[in-house]
Design an enzyme around this catalytic site. Structure first.
Site, PDB file in Angstrom:
ATOM      1  NE  ARG A 164       0.897  56.792   5.175  1.00 29.97           N
ATOM      2  CZ  ARG A 164       2.061  56.209   5.470  1.00 29.97           C
ATOM      3  NH1 ARG A 164       2.998  56.104   4.553  1.00 29.97           N
ATOM      4  NH2 ARG A 164       2.281  55.710   6.674  1.00 29.97           N
ATOM      5  CB  SER A 235      -1.798  58.026  10.596  1.00 31.14           C
ATOM      6  OG  SER A 235      -0.773  57.242  11.137  1.00 31.14           O
ATOM      7  CD  GLU A 330      -2.386  58.117   6.395  1.00 33.98           C
ATOM      8  OE1 GLU A 330      -1.310  58.434   6.915  1.00 33.98           O
ATOM      9  OE2 GLU A 330      -2.897  56.999   6.515  1.00 33.98           O
TER      10      GLU A 330
HETATM   11  N1  EPU Z   1       4.867  60.895  18.786  1.00 37.18           N
HETATM   12  C1  EPU Z   1       4.512  61.613  19.907  1.00 37.18           C
HETATM   13  N2  EPU Z   1       3.286  61.415  20.433  1.00 37.18           N
HETATM   14  C2  EPU Z   1       2.415  60.527  19.935  1.00 37.18           C
HETATM   15  C3  EPU Z   1       2.772  59.798  18.792  1.00 37.18           C
HETATM   16  C4  EPU Z   1       4.003  60.011  18.216  1.00 37.18           C
HETATM   17  O1  EPU Z   1       5.261  62.428  20.406  1.00 37.18           O
HETATM   18  O2  EPU Z   1       1.317  60.392  20.495  1.00 37.18           O
HETATM   19  C5  EPU Z   1       6.180  61.134  18.173  1.00 37.18           C
HETATM   20  C6  EPU Z   1       7.296  60.344  18.792  1.00 37.18           C
HETATM   21  O3  EPU Z   1       8.374  61.234  18.942  1.00 37.18           O
HETATM   22  C7  EPU Z   1       7.678  59.306  17.772  1.00 37.18           C
HETATM   23  C8  EPU Z   1       7.292  59.994  16.472  1.00 37.18           C
HETATM   24  O4  EPU Z   1       6.159  60.785  16.824  1.00 37.18           O
HETATM   25  O5  EPU Z   1       9.015  59.024  17.814  1.00 37.18           O
HETATM   26  C9  EPU Z   1       6.895  59.055  15.360  1.00 37.18           C
HETATM   27  O6  EPU Z   1       5.862  58.204  15.820  1.00 37.18           O
HETATM   28  P1  EPU Z   1       5.626  56.778  15.147  1.00 37.18           P
HETATM   29  O7  EPU Z   1       6.908  56.029  15.025  1.00 37.18           O
HETATM   30  O8  EPU Z   1       4.499  56.132  15.857  1.00 37.18           O
HETATM   31  O9  EPU Z   1       5.209  57.100  13.671  1.00 37.18           O
HETATM   32  P2  EPU Z   1       4.229  58.191  13.060  1.00 37.18           P
HETATM   33  O10 EPU Z   1       5.063  59.125  12.287  1.00 37.18           O
HETATM   34  O11 EPU Z   1       3.308  58.764  14.062  1.00 37.18           O
HETATM   35  C10 EPU Z   1       3.993  56.883  10.827  1.00 37.18           C
HETATM   36  C11 EPU Z   1       2.892  56.439   9.922  1.00 37.18           C
HETATM   37  C12 EPU Z   1       2.228  55.186  10.469  1.00 37.18           C
HETATM   38  C13 EPU Z   1       3.286  54.099  10.619  1.00 37.18           C
HETATM   39  C14 EPU Z   1       4.400  54.616  11.532  1.00 37.18           C
HETATM   40  C15 EPU Z   1       5.546  53.639  11.650  1.00 37.18           C
HETATM   41  C16 EPU Z   1       2.084  58.482   8.875  1.00 37.18           C
HETATM   42  C17 EPU Z   1       0.979  59.464   8.785  1.00 37.18           C
HETATM   43  N3  EPU Z   1       1.920  57.504   9.758  1.00 37.18           N
HETATM   44  O12 EPU Z   1       3.389  57.274  12.050  1.00 37.18           O
HETATM   45  O13 EPU Z   1       1.294  54.747   9.535  1.00 37.18           O
HETATM   46  O14 EPU Z   1       2.736  52.926  11.170  1.00 37.18           O
HETATM   47  O15 EPU Z   1       4.934  55.847  10.995  1.00 37.18           O
HETATM   48  O16 EPU Z   1       6.261  53.616  10.454  1.00 37.18           O
HETATM   49  O17 EPU Z   1       3.059  58.572   8.127  1.00 37.18           O
HETATM   50  C18 EPU Z   1      -0.977  55.077   8.934  1.00 37.18           C
HETATM   51  O18 EPU Z   1      -0.558  55.679   7.961  1.00 37.18           O
HETATM   52  O19 EPU Z   1      -2.216  54.898   9.143  1.00 37.18           O
HETATM   53  C19 EPU Z   1      -0.026  54.574   9.899  1.00 37.18           C
HETATM   54  C20 EPU Z   1      -0.406  53.995  11.058  1.00 37.18           C
END
Ligand code: EPU
Length: 334
Positions: A164, A235, A330
Site C-alpha cells: 500500500r 480498509s 491507509e
Molecule cells: N479479521 C477479523 N475481523 C474482521 C476482519 C478481519 O478477525 O472484522 C481477520 C480474519 O482473521 C481474516 C483476516 O482478518 O482472516 C484477514 O481479513 P481479510 O481477508 O478480509 O483481509 P484484510 O487483511 O482485512 C486486506 C486488504 C483488503 C483486501 C483484502 C483481501 C489491507 C489494508 N486490506 O484486508 O483491501 O480486499 O485483504 O485481499 O491490506 C482495501 O485496501 O481497501 C481493501 C479492502
C-alpha cells in the site's frame, strides 16, 4: 479546463462525509488540462488535492484547490502471442478495466475486482486484494511534472512499490500528476489462486478460470464490504507489519491472532486487532465500524470528516493500549 467555485467535496468521495469544501475546483479531462493544472494552477497555491474516484481520501476541512482526474482511454500498446501491454487513462474506473481484461481473456488483475476508485489512484497506494497487487503487473506510470508541465514516464522499478505504498505517496506526492498507467497481462484463461480464503471459496471448481476468480471475488467483497450506498473508503487502516520476534511474543499471549509471513517479517490483521478491542459494529452518531468487517469505517448518513478522524483515533488508542501496536491509516486524511 472546466472550473467551479466552492465545491462540496463530500459527494465526490466514497465516504461522502460533510464539512469539506474546495474553494476552486478543476476537472482534468485531457492531458492538456493536466498540464495547465500543473503549470498554471498548482504553483500559485499553498495546497491542493487531486481526486480520482475519491475512494481512499477523507477530506475534513476547507481546501484552496482541488481537482478531479477524469482522463479516459484504454489502449493495447504492445501485443505478443502470450501477453499484452495495455495503457489505461488515469480517469478510467479500475473495476471496469478489470472487467474488460477478464472479458478479453487477459489474466493478472482478476482478483482485484470491485476495488473502488480510478486507475490513476491505483499505483499511489499499490492497490491489492486476494493475492494480487498492481505492482505485479505495472510496466510504467506516466504523468505530468509540477511545475514544469513535462510529460514523464516512470518505469515500474522506479515507482518504489511497497505494501500500500509507492514513490507517489512520498517524493512525488506534490510534484507529479499521474495521467496513465501501463500494465502487462497474460493471455490465459486458467487462474492461479494464492489467497487461502479465495482458494476455499473456489473449492468446488477443479480448474478455476479468471472469470471464476473475478466472480468469486465480487461475491466475497459484496458479502464483507459495505454496499455502495453506505459511505466508506474500504480498509481504513493498513495491516501492521512487525518483526518476527514481536509476532512470536504476541502469538504466545494471543494464540488465535492471525499472522501472515511477509517479506521476512509478519503481517498482522488490523481487522482482527480492532475486533478484539470491541469495535466491530460500534456506532458513534453517524460514524461507525462496519459490522461485517472491523477494518472498514462507515458513514451512516451525515458524518463530518472530523467525526471519522475522532473514531479512528479512539481505535488507534485502544489497539496501542491492548497490543502495543501502532495502526497506520491507509486512507489519506486531508
Ligand atoms: N479479521 C477479523 N475481523 C474482521 C476482519 C478481519 O478477525 O472484522 C481477520 C480474519 O482473521 C481474516 C483476516 O482478518 O482472516 C484477514 O481479513 P481479510 O481477508 O478480509 O483481509 P484484510 O487483511 O482485512 C486486506 C486488504 C483488503 C483486501 C483484502 C483481501 C489491507 C489494508 N486490506 O484486508 O483491501 O480486499 O485483504 O485481499 O491490506 C482495501 O485496501 O481497501 C481493501 C479492502
Amino acid at each position: 479546463m472546466r472550473f467551479q467555485q466552492n465545491v462540496d467535496l463530500g459527494p465526490l468521495t466514497t465516504f461522502r462525509t460533510r464539512g469539506a469544501v474546495a474553494q476552486q475546483f478543476y476537472w482534468i479531462e485531457s492531458e492538456r488540462d493536466a498540464r495547465e493544472f500543473a503549470t498554471a494552477v498548482v504553483p500559485s497555491v499553498s495546497e491542493w488535492l487531486l481526486l480520482g474516484g475519491g475512494s481512499n481520501v477523507l477530506p475534513t476541512r476547507t481546501i484552496e484547490v482541488a481537482a478531479c482526474m477524469q482522463l479516459p482511454g484504454r489502449r493495447v500498446v504492445e501485443e505478443g502471442p502470450d501477453a499484452v501491454t495495455v495503457r489505461l487513462g488515469a480517469g478510467e474506473r479500475w473495476h471496469a478495466c478489470v472487467q474488460w481484461a477478464v472479458s478479453q481473456g487477459w489474466a493478472g488483475i482478476e482478483a482485484m475486482a470491485l476495488i473502488p476508485g480510478t486507475v490513476g489512484a491505483a499505483p499511489i497506494q499499490n492497490i491489492g486484494a486476494y493475492g494480487q497487487q498492481l505492482s505485479d503487473v505495472c510496466q510504467w506510470v506516466e504523468g505530468i511534472e509540477i511545475p514544469s508541465g513535462e510529460l514523464r514516464t516512470l518505469p515500474a522499478d522506479e515507482c518504489r512499490f511497497g505494501y500500500r505504498d509507492s514513490i507517489f505517496k512520498h517524493e512525488l506526492a506534490s510534484t507529479f500528476i499521474i495521467t496513465a498507467v501501463a500494465i502487462r497481462l497474460v493471455k490465459r484463461q486458467e487462474a492461479t489462486v494464492a489467497y487461502p480464503e479465495l482458494a476455499r471459496a473456489l473449492d468446488g471448481i477443479a480448474r478455476p478460470t479468471i472469470s471464476d476468480v473475478f466472480e468469486c471475488v465480487v461475491r466475497l467483497r459484496k458479502r464483507k464490504l459495505p454496499p455502495p450506498d453506505v459511505g466508506s473508503a474500504g480498509s481504513f487502516f493498513k495491516n501492521p507489519i512487525v518483526p518476527v520476534q514481536v509476532a512470536t511474543s504476541l502469538a504466545e499471549r494471543y494464540p488465535s491472532m492471525p499472522q501472515f509471513p511477509f517479506n521476512g517479517a509478519i503481517k498482522l490483521s488490523a481487522g482482527w486487532l480492532i475486533e478484539q478491542c470491541g469495535f466491530k459494529g460500534v456506532r458513534r452518531g453517524d460514524v461507525g465500524v462496519y459490522d461485517r468487517h472491523a477494518l472498514v469505517l462507515v458513514n451512516w448518513g451525515a458524518a463530518q470528516g472530523t467525526d471519522v478522524v475522532r473514531l479512528a483515533a479512539e481505535i488507534k488508542d485502544a489497539v496501542r493500549a491492548r497490543f502495543g501496536i501502532e495502526l497506520e491509516e491507509e486512507v489519506i486524511i486531508v
